[in-house]
Design an enzyme around this catalytic site. Structure first.
Site, PDB file in Angstrom:
ATOM      1  N   VAL A   1       0.831  -1.206   0.000  1.00  0.00           N
ATOM      2  CA  VAL A   1       0.000   0.000   0.000  1.00  0.00           C
ATOM      3  C   VAL A   1       0.864   1.255   0.000  1.00  0.00           C
ATOM      4  O   VAL A   1       0.558   2.237  -0.682  1.00  0.00           O
ATOM      5  CB  VAL A   1      -0.974  -0.001   1.193  1.00  0.00           C
TER       6      VAL A   1
ATOM      7  N   HIS B   1     -15.647   1.102   7.304  1.00  0.00           N
ATOM      8  CA  HIS B   1     -14.961   0.475   6.173  1.00  0.00           C
ATOM      9  C   HIS B   1     -14.907  -1.011   6.503  1.00  0.00           C
ATOM     10  O   HIS B   1     -13.925  -1.543   7.020  1.00  0.00           O
ATOM     11  CB  HIS B   1     -13.545   1.042   6.026  1.00  0.00           C
TER      12      HIS B   1
ATOM     13  N   PRO C   1      -8.190  -2.734  10.471  1.00  0.00           N
ATOM     14  CA  PRO C   1      -9.342  -1.917  10.084  1.00  0.00           C
ATOM     15  C   PRO C   1      -9.103  -0.468  10.501  1.00  0.00           C
ATOM     16  O   PRO C   1      -8.826  -0.196  11.677  1.00  0.00           O
ATOM     17  CB  PRO C   1     -10.498  -2.548  10.862  1.00  0.00           C
TER      18      PRO C   1
ATOM     19  N   GLY D   1       1.212  -2.891   9.296  1.00  0.00           N
ATOM     20  CA  GLY D   1       0.364  -3.811  10.039  1.00  0.00           C
ATOM     21  C   GLY D   1       0.117  -5.095   9.283  1.00  0.00           C
ATOM     22  O   GLY D   1       0.528  -5.252   8.126  1.00  0.00           O
TER      23      GLY D   1
ATOM     24  N   ARG E   1     -19.437   3.843  -6.705  1.00  0.00           N
ATOM     25  CA  ARG E   1     -19.679   4.670  -7.889  1.00  0.00           C
ATOM     26  C   ARG E   1     -19.314   3.917  -9.162  1.00  0.00           C
ATOM     27  O   ARG E   1     -20.008   4.024 -10.184  1.00  0.00           O
ATOM     28  CB  ARG E   1     -18.876   5.975  -7.796  1.00  0.00           C
TER      29      ARG E   1
ATOM     30  N   ASP F   1     -10.801   2.370  10.976  1.00  0.00           N
ATOM     31  CA  ASP F   1     -11.635   3.193  11.859  1.00  0.00           C
ATOM     32  C   ASP F   1     -11.355   2.941  13.348  1.00  0.00           C
ATOM     33  O   ASP F   1     -11.074   3.888  14.093  1.00  0.00           O
ATOM     34  CB  ASP F   1     -13.118   2.996  11.519  1.00  0.00           C
TER      35      ASP F   1
END
Length: 317
Positions: free
Chosen positions: A12, A180, A128, A78, A158, A130
């Protein structure tokens, strides 16, 4: 020159840096910090040459002291979903299964960051995101903390709506709220294309609206797992999204994205459209919701509060 710190040197981070050094970007100084310093060094050198080809961005490896005074610190480090055993479509915990391991890592990372910059602006991306953002807020009350929230979910939402209606995702105005994760809320009632309600357009097309809604929800909900099954980790989509969030913050652009930040009403970090600028969230724009969607959002917040409690347990170990 704006400085963006990134803790973590995995897939990422690589995808994020790739987007941040693009010629149309903000030409930042990017400092990569990783537990295995040699990995940060290697990644930084590789991107140094990539940046030299397309922009004036600077990429270098560093340690926590180099993050002091950064315009933004992004945390991607992580255990990921594949390694953490969070790829079972029938498991309603989903990414929340990663909380114990990643929360323990956050105790260490936020602790080190707090030592050098107790007022840092932090963007949590690690899954996660949040509950880990909530944990970071508790560990370092002086920091401004937000997470990538439902930004990638909204983009996928979308995309699939656009595919169904035969228009580009950029022409679709639709948002995912809340977690999420598996309790995410799809705001169908406010979804629009060309000023028209998406639900009306689907009905006019002769589609079974309920079937289309379920199919799109499933596509978004399990998108990460589908990607992991193919290439081992979700990276390029989230990397581009994280770069967009970072650019909005450090350039004070006031772009609107559904990141997650703390909401007093819900007593947790919840994904919601927000105006982004220097220092993080400038203003939250809560969309109009039906009673059913409001109930779903309240339930998603409840799930997140329970996830926060699991993350907070890491403080005791």
């Amino acid at each position: 020159m704006k400085r963006i710190g990134i803790i973590g040197a995995g897939a990422v981070t690589a995808a994020t840096v790739s987007s941040l050094i693009a010629a149309t970007g903000i030409d930042p100084e990017i400092v990569i910090v990783n537990r295995t310093h040699a990995r940060a060094v290697g990644l930084a050198e590789d991107f140094t040459y990539a940046a030299a080809a397309v922009s004036r961005a600077i990429v270098r490896a560093g340690d926590y002291s180099d993050l002091a005074g950064s315009d933004l610190v992004i945390i991607t480090a992580g255990v990921n979903e594949k390694d953490g055993g969070a790829t079972d479509r029938n498991d309603e915990q989903g990414r929340r299964r990663l909380i114990p391991a990643n929360a323990r890592a956050y105790v260490d990372m936020i602790g080190q960051l707090r030592e050098v910059d107790p007022e840092a602006t932090v963007l949590v991306v690690t899954d996660p995101p949040d509950p880990l953002a909530s944990l970071a807020r508790r560990l370092a009350p002086g920091m401004t903390v937000l997470s990538s929230g439902t930004t990638i979910d909204s983009l996928r939402f979308r995309y699939w709506i656009g595919k169904e209606l035969g228009v580009p995702a950029s022409e679709v105005d639709a948002v995912v709220l809340g977690e999420h994760g598996t309790s995410a809320v799809y705001a169908w009632d406010s979804a629009r294309v060309g000023g028209r309600r998406v639900l009306e357009l689907l009905e006019e097309s002769g589609s079974d609206v309920a079937e289309v809604q379920e199919r799109i929800r499933e596509s978004v909900k399990f998108s990460n797992i589908s990607i992991i099954e193919g290439i081992g980790a979700s990276q390029h989509g989230i990397g581009s999204i994280v770069a967009d969030i970072a650019e909005a913050i450090v350039s004070n652009s006031h772009a609107i994205m559904p990141v997650a930040s703390y909401h007093k009403e819900f007593e947790t970090s919840v994904g919601m459209p927000a105006v982004l600028g220097s220092g993080g969230v400038v203003r939250i724009l809560r969309p109009e919701l039906t009673e059913e969607e409001q109930a779903q959002l309240a339930e998603s917040a409840r799930v997140l509060r329970e996830a926060d409690a699991v993350a907070f347990e890491a403080l005791k170990s």
